[in-house]
Design a protein around this motif. Structure first.
Motif, PDB file in Angstrom:
ATOM      1  N   GLY A   1       0.841  -1.197   0.000  1.00 22.03           N
ATOM      2  CA  GLY A   1       0.000   0.000   0.000  1.00 22.03           C
ATOM      3  C   GLY A   1       0.870   1.238   0.000  1.00 22.03           C
TER       4      GLY A   1
ATOM      5  N   GLY B   1      -0.793   4.582  -0.675  1.00 23.49           N
ATOM      6  CA  GLY B   1      -2.011   4.872   0.069  1.00 23.49           C
ATOM      7  C   GLY B   1      -1.849   6.028   1.036  1.00 23.49           C
TER       8      GLY B   1
ATOM      9  N   THR C   1      -2.696  -1.762   4.000  1.00 23.83           N
ATOM     10  CA  THR C   1      -3.731  -1.990   2.991  1.00 23.83           C
ATOM     11  C   THR C   1      -5.065  -2.210   3.687  1.00 23.83           C
ATOM     12  N   SER C   2      -6.101  -2.430   2.908  1.00 26.52           N
ATOM     13  CA  SER C   2      -7.386  -2.819   3.477  1.00 26.52           C
ATOM     14  C   SER C   2      -7.233  -4.180   4.170  1.00 26.52           C
TER      15      SER C   2
ATOM     16  N   HIS D   1      -9.040  -6.717   4.352  1.00 29.45           N
ATOM     17  CA  HIS D   1      -9.486  -7.915   3.625  1.00 29.45           C
ATOM     18  C   HIS D   1      -8.367  -8.498   2.764  1.00 29.45           C
TER      19      HIS D   1
ATOM     20  N   HIS E   1     -13.740  -6.929  10.462  1.00 21.51           N
ATOM     21  CA  HIS E   1     -14.961  -6.138  10.531  1.00 21.51           C
ATOM     22  C   HIS E   1     -15.842  -6.569  11.699  1.00 21.51           C
TER      23      HIS E   1
ATOM     24  N   ARG F   1     -13.082  10.256   3.347  1.00 24.43           N
ATOM     25  CA  ARG F   1     -13.078   8.830   3.698  1.00 24.43           C
ATOM     26  C   ARG F   1     -14.502   8.312   3.912  1.00 24.43           C
TER      27      ARG F   1
ATOM     28  N   PHE G   1     -15.077   4.476   3.274  1.00 27.22           N
ATOM     29  CA  PHE G   1     -14.487   3.642   4.330  1.00 27.22           C
ATOM     30  C   PHE G   1     -15.264   3.785   5.627  1.00 27.22           C
TER      31      PHE G   1
ATOM     32  N   ARG H   1     -18.611   2.051   6.083  1.00 27.52           N
ATOM     33  CA  ARG H   1     -18.533   0.606   6.327  1.00 27.52           C
ATOM     34  C   ARG H   1     -18.050   0.288   7.734  1.00 27.52           C
ATOM     35  N   THR H   2     -17.449   1.278   8.385  1.00 27.53           N
ATOM     36  CA  THR H   2     -16.755   1.015   9.644  1.00 27.53           C
ATOM     37  C   THR H   2     -17.517   1.561  10.846  1.00 27.53           C
TER      38      THR H   2
ATOM     39  N   ASP I   1     -14.052   1.785  14.550  1.00 26.20           N
ATOM     40  CA  ASP I   1     -12.905   2.633  14.244  1.00 26.20           C
ATOM     41  C   ASP I   1     -12.135   3.054  15.493  1.00 26.20           C
TER      42      ASP I   1
END
Length: 488
Positions: A9, A12, A114-115, A117, A146, A217, A220, A223-224, A229
């Protein structure tokens, strides 16, 4: 010590906003070990020179005091390299292996910025390429998963490739100087130990407040949410450090064993206690420090009618002999009145007050950001013309505070959180990294909250940007006869 540090990443936000500036500061401070190489990995077609030019533009956005001069960047960037990789392709990991084999490094750190996942895929590919030998460490950024199931799956894959001592789960809050001083306060001084228990402490409040919104963001964050977070990681880690028993030594596992005991002692949630002891909110348009700001649902990349929480307040209890009955209040949110992170220990009032007027109990404030220090709030006589004890009656006491500003106490530049964590990762110091059983237990504790919200997505309370959250958060504390620090 010769080291290789690989950033997956590499283009990123985390890498250029936090990690590369932290490495530059370590280089500037002379604490970055000599002989190191830094490799940025991403999918873009670039060479070393192209990546260095790109990074120089990004670092120009840093605070002026932390911005490299042209000469500094030229020297620092000699250690920076770039490798284009498709993280799903074994052939690209073979190219990474070849790059690392160009010389023998004492330590190889794989930083997964990175993400989450992608963590299992990257770790499996590293293992298949033989890049999991005993000189390799892997750093995993939060949020790790998650929910509990995804976190367990990530940890299962990581453990199949790396040993527990090779896997460093990072929570950068643990690298903050103020958090380091929290450990020093508790276990380097005898003053507070007799008071650090239910007989003397009325409640403990942990506030992690941000004045900023979600910015760019939105996808992101939607979803969080605030619980995943901030609460599941940062807030719970701070809680464990406040509530843990003294470890037997400074060994990493001795410390993490005690933190795990706290997490296992947290009173579990059910549907009733979630409804009673958890408040979630979402900011609407308002005014923050004189500037008009839009609401969460008007933010970029946030879908309409989103139920994602931007604020959470929780009452919880550590069910052990030291803390039974003492409420711990956790609170975090975006677009609050100010950027303000602190821990407040409110002590019980004197059992038999003899002075008139203020009966405000003593409290200890551990300031985390933006300032870094300690405040001890006491009561004292004003020193008027009459004696405190006199025939006309006792003089009323006034609140005073002892204020320790660590930036003034230690005038040399202090090490930032990511700078400290990166240096510890290179050196193999594990004390500030989270063990897998800690991390999974934290998920296990918040899981009933997530499940309750899933079944009742519309229970998010609105609050105006620039305030301290929905009124229900104040009511949560007031129900026990207390108030948040700014309301006391």
């Amino acid at each position: 010590m010769a080291f290789d540090l690989v950033f997956f990443g590499g283009t990123g936000d985390l890498t250029w906003r936090k990690l590369m500036p932290a490495l530059f500061q370590a280089w500037r401070h002379g604490t970055l070990p000599l002989g190191g190489r830094i490799l940025a990995v991403a999918r873009d077609e670039r060479d070393d020179a192209g990546y260095r030019a790109w990074l120089k533009e990004r670092l120009a956005e840093a605070d002026s005091a932390k911005r490299p001069s042209d000469d500094e960047f030229e020297q620092f960037s000699r250690a920076i390299h770039y490798l284009r990789m498709d993280l799903s392709q074994p052939a690209d990991y073979a190219r990474l292996t070849a790059w690392l084999a160009e010389r023998h490094a004492d330590t190889v750190v794989m930083y997964l910025a990175t993400s989450p996942h992608l963590f299992p895929q990257i770790c499996e590919q590293l293992g298949a390429a033989g890049l999991n030998h005993d000189r390799v460490r892997v750093v995993l950024e939060k949020p790790l998963g998650h929910d509990l199931a995804s976190a367990q799956e990530i940890n299962r894959v990581v453990r199949s490739v790396f040993s527990e001592r090779q896997a460093l789960r990072i929570d950068h809050y643990l690298g903050k100087p103020a958090v380091q001083n929290l450990m020093a306060l508790r276990f380097g001084n005898v003053l507070f130990e007799p008071l650090w228990r239910r007989e003397r402490v009325a409640n403990i409040q942990i506030t992690l407040a941000e004045s900023l919104g979600v910015g760019t963001r939105g996808d992101f964050y939607n979803r969080t949410g605030a619980l995943r977070d901030m609460i599941q990681n940062h807030a719970l880690q701070l809680l464990t450090m406040m509530a843990m028993e003294p470890p037997s030594s400074a060994d990493a596992d001795a410390i993490r064993d005690e933190k795990l005991k706290v997490l296992r002692s947290l009173k579990p949630f059910d549907a009733v206690s979630v409804a009673r002891d958890v408040v979630r909110g979402q900011y609407r348009a308002g005014n923050v420090m004189g500037q008009t700001v839009r609401g969460y649902q008007e933010e970029e990349k946030v879908p309409p009618h989103s139920h994602t929480e931007t604020f959470v307040a929780i009452k919880c209890e550590v069910q052990n002999w030291r803390w039974a009955g003492v409420p711990f209040y956790l609170r975090t949110g975006k677009r609050l009145a100010q950027r303000h992170s602190e821990i407040v220990v409110n002590f019980h009032p004197t059992p038999h007050p003899i002075f008139p007027g203020s009966h405000a109990p003593n409290r200890l404030v551990i300031k985390l950001q933006p300032e870094d220090g300690l405040e001890l709030h006491l009561l004292a006589a004003r020193g008027t013309e009459r004696s405190v004890f006199n025939h006309e009656g006792l003089e009323a006491l006034s609140p005073v505070s002892l204020d320790l500003d660590f930036d003034k106490a230690f005038p040399t530049e202090r090490v930032g959180a990511y700078e400290r964590m990166l240096l510890d990762a290179i050196a193999g110091r594990l004390n500030l990294f989270v063990r897998s059983d800690e991390q999974e237990q934290a998920w296990r504790w918040v899981e009933p909250v997530l499940q309750s919200w899933k079944h009742d997505p519309s229970g998010v309370k609105s609050y105006t940007a620039g305030t301290w959250g929905p009124p229900a958060a104040s009511a949560l504390v007031a129900r026990d006869g207390f108030a948040w620090a700014e309301e006391a």
